[in-house]
Scaffold this motif. Structure first.
Motif, PDB file in Angstrom:
ATOM      1  N   UNK A 161      -4.705   4.814   0.648  1.00 54.42           N
ATOM      2  CA  UNK A 161      -4.107   3.637   1.591  1.00 54.42           C
ATOM      3  C   UNK A 161      -5.377   2.820   1.873  1.00 54.42           C
ATOM      4  N   UNK A 162      -4.982   1.400   1.711  1.00 48.91           N
ATOM      5  CA  UNK A 162      -5.836   0.429   2.209  1.00 48.91           C
ATOM      6  C   UNK A 162      -5.115  -0.593   3.068  1.00 48.91           C
ATOM      7  N   UNK A 163      -5.634  -1.094   4.178  1.00 47.12           N
ATOM      8  CA  UNK A 163      -5.004  -2.179   4.956  1.00 47.12           C
ATOM      9  C   UNK A 163      -5.606  -3.505   4.629  1.00 47.12           C
ATOM     10  N   UNK A 164      -4.794  -4.417   4.162  1.00 46.17           N
ATOM     11  CA  UNK A 164      -5.469  -5.641   3.661  1.00 46.17           C
ATOM     12  C   UNK A 164      -5.280  -6.986   4.385  1.00 46.17           C
ATOM     13  N   UNK A 165      -4.918  -6.764   5.639  1.00 49.94           N
ATOM     14  CA  UNK A 165      -4.714  -7.765   6.732  1.00 49.94           C
ATOM     15  C   UNK A 165      -5.899  -8.508   7.003  1.00 49.94           C
ATOM     16  N   UNK A 253       6.516   5.990   2.690  1.00 46.26           N
ATOM     17  CA  UNK A 253       5.940   4.806   2.593  1.00 46.26           C
ATOM     18  C   UNK A 253       5.726   4.015   4.290  1.00 46.26           C
ATOM     19  N   UNK A 254       6.929   4.169   5.061  1.00 45.35           N
ATOM     20  CA  UNK A 254       6.838   3.545   6.313  1.00 45.35           C
ATOM     21  C   UNK A 254       6.114   4.407   7.284  1.00 45.35           C
ATOM     22  N   UNK A 255       5.664   5.400   6.828  1.00 41.60           N
ATOM     23  CA  UNK A 255       4.867   6.311   7.697  1.00 41.60           C
ATOM     24  C   UNK A 255       3.401   5.830   7.659  1.00 41.60           C
ATOM     25  N   UNK A 256       2.881   4.943   6.643  1.00 42.07           N
ATOM     26  CA  UNK A 256       1.413   4.489   6.633  1.00 42.07           C
ATOM     27  C   UNK A 256       1.479   3.619   7.986  1.00 42.07           C
ATOM     28  N   UNK A 257      -0.139   3.241   8.112  1.00 43.65           N
ATOM     29  CA  UNK A 257      -0.557   2.610   9.381  1.00 43.65           C
ATOM     30  C   UNK A 257       0.213   1.445   9.407  1.00 43.65           C
ATOM     31  N   UNK A 258       0.460   0.603   8.216  1.00 40.97           N
ATOM     32  CA  UNK A 258       1.278  -0.763   8.367  1.00 40.97           C
ATOM     33  C   UNK A 258       2.758  -0.595   8.136  1.00 40.97           C
ATOM     34  N   UNK A 259       3.513   0.496   8.198  1.00 40.26           N
ATOM     35  CA  UNK A 259       4.818   0.895   8.411  1.00 40.26           C
ATOM     36  C   UNK A 259       5.784  -0.143   7.371  1.00 40.26           C
ATOM     37  N   UNK A 260       6.510  -0.827   7.988  1.00 36.96           N
ATOM     38  CA  UNK A 260       7.546  -1.384   6.928  1.00 36.96           C
ATOM     39  C   UNK A 260       7.061  -2.346   6.265  1.00 36.96           C
ATOM     40  N   UNK A 261       5.752  -2.842   6.466  1.00 38.21           N
ATOM     41  CA  UNK A 261       5.027  -3.861   5.480  1.00 38.21           C
ATOM     42  C   UNK A 261       4.092  -3.221   4.456  1.00 38.21           C
ATOM     43  N   UNK A 293      -0.773 -12.230  -0.990  1.00 41.62           N
ATOM     44  CA  UNK A 293      -0.119 -13.470  -1.005  1.00 41.62           C
ATOM     45  C   UNK A 293       1.245 -13.485  -0.685  1.00 41.62           C
ATOM     46  N   UNK A 294       1.948 -12.221  -0.951  1.00 35.94           N
ATOM     47  CA  UNK A 294       3.335 -12.076  -0.692  1.00 35.94           C
ATOM     48  C   UNK A 294       3.770 -11.602   0.614  1.00 35.94           C
ATOM     49  N   UNK A 295       2.423 -11.265   1.587  1.00 34.60           N
ATOM     50  CA  UNK A 295       2.752 -10.914   2.967  1.00 34.60           C
ATOM     51  C   UNK A 295       2.785  -9.468   3.127  1.00 34.60           C
ATOM     52  N   UNK A 296       2.197  -8.795   2.136  1.00 35.16           N
ATOM     53  CA  UNK A 296       2.359  -7.191   2.378  1.00 35.16           C
ATOM     54  C   UNK A 296       0.869  -7.085   3.027  1.00 35.16           C
ATOM     55  N   UNK A 297       0.862  -6.024   4.000  1.00 38.30           N
ATOM     56  CA  UNK A 297      -0.184  -5.930   4.700  1.00 38.30           C
ATOM     57  C   UNK A 297      -1.056  -4.731   4.692  1.00 38.30           C
ATOM     58  N   UNK A 298      -0.279  -3.620   3.892  1.00 42.72           N
ATOM     59  CA  UNK A 298      -0.867  -2.524   3.345  1.00 42.72           C
ATOM     60  C   UNK A 298      -0.643  -1.984   2.047  1.00 42.72           C
ATOM     61  N   UNK A 299      -1.569  -1.260   1.476  1.00 45.28           N
ATOM     62  CA  UNK A 299      -1.302  -0.923   0.008  1.00 45.28           C
ATOM     63  C   UNK A 299      -1.355   0.636  -0.100  1.00 45.28           C
TER      64      UNK A 299
END
Length: 331
Positions: A161-165, A253-261, A293-299
């Motif tokens: 996982x990586x937070x891309x915010x 997927x929704x259990x990641x730190x950025x949840x639904x994003x 660019x599409x607004x995704x916050x975590x991968x």
């Protein structure tokens, strides 16, 4: 005493049935899941989609359930076994696994007169856990050991996982390397379909995912690497947003730190003639930028055995797994 135990076991066996598609049955399954796996909750709609989208061999009892899938015609996957706390250590879990084994053996033969080659804990499509989570309780591991499964000593896959915010989505040194490669990266599109599918079928086992994206008009949920000298496709990856059809196949997927994003990168494949030339690194880096660019916050990088590659891009392990298998599944 033995006669009483045999009668009780026979009653348990008789009460195990195939999961049907009624709303009542799914509600029962979902409620039991939430109780059995409180650390791995799933929204009911997601669970229902996962079970409906891929044919499976699922069993349910008033106090437990077993979800299983046959993959590649010969590989049995026990995706999840759950028994309500007050009904454990009474033979229900073992009965569910043994019944699933028999159902999967029959399914293997029905699929082409083949024998079931192995029975493993996990699932690939749809994805609950690819293998046994290493932090699953010792009670669960002891249960599968009792059922005849053995743990492999080999390194298993990891979900990363990586937070891309933050602004630095891709490290500067990686971007510098990617800029030096003579490769074009662009979202997949209908005109690239035929060549993509031909090469996917020839080299990889996840080509079905591209068919599904195309059926739903979601070509842009994948990225393609193109050699400008020949205009040939030489690399591919899924770069799925949370609302992509493929994202419905991942339970957690929704259990990641950025949840639904949280989006996902998976099925990274490089043409054999272009491996070791930086195409894979460039593909993942450009996918990360596109997702930002599409607004995704975590991968989430789904189920990879690679060590060191994704870490260059700032990913860290979120969940780790180990293989548990019953190699004598033919018996």
């Amino acid at each position: 005493m033995a006669e009483k135990q045999n009668k009780e076991q026979s009653l348990i066996d008789a009460q195990i049935r195939e999961l049907d598609e009624s709303d009542q049955e799914f509600e029962s399954l979902w409620q039991m899941w939430q109780t059995v796996f409180p650390d791995w909750p799933i929204e009911r709609q997601r669970l229902e989609k996962m079970i409906h989208q891929m044919p499976g061999n699922h069993l349910i009892h008033e106090h437990g359930f077993c979800l299983s899938f046959l993959q590649n015609g010969v590989l049995g996957m026990i995706s999840a076994v759950g028994v309500l706390p007050d009904h454990r250590r009474k033979g229900l879990g073992t009965a569910l696994v043994h019944r699933a084994h028999e159902v999967l053996k029959k399914a293997a033969k029905d699929s082409g007169e083949q024998e079931l080659q192995s029975l493993e804990v996990g699932s690939w499509a749809p994805r609950f856990w690819p293998q046994m989570p290493i932090n699953m309780s010792q009670e669960v591991k002891d249960f599968f050991s009792h059922c005849g499964f053995k743990r492999s000593p080999d390194l298993g896959p990891r979900d990363l996982f990586k937070d891309i915010r933050n602004d630095d989505v891709v490290p500067a040194d990686v971007l510098e390397k990617v800029a030096k490669t003579n490769i074009i990266y662009r979202p997949w599109s209908p005109e690239l379909y035929e060549e993509c599918l031909e090469k996917q079928r020839a080299n990889f086992n996840w080509w079905k995912g591209y068919e599904i994206l195309a059926q739903y008009g979601q070509h842009a949920q994948a990225l393609v690497a193109i050699d400008p000298d020949t205009n040939a496709q030489v690399g591919w990856t899924f770069m799925c947003s949370p609302d992509a059809i493929i994202s419905d196949m991942y339970a957690f997927l929704p259990l990641s730190p950025t949840k639904e994003k949280t989006g996902s990168i998976s099925a990274v494949g490089i043409d054999p003639n272009f491996r070791g030339k930086g195409v894979g690194l460039g593909l993942v880096a450009r996918a990360m930028e596109n997702m930002k660019e599409r607004g995704i916050e975590g991968i989430m990088v789904d189920s990879t055995w690679l060590r060191g590659f994704y870490e260059k891009l700032g990913f860290k392990a979120q969940w780790e797994y180990e293989r548990w298998a019953w190699e004598d599944a033919k018996q």
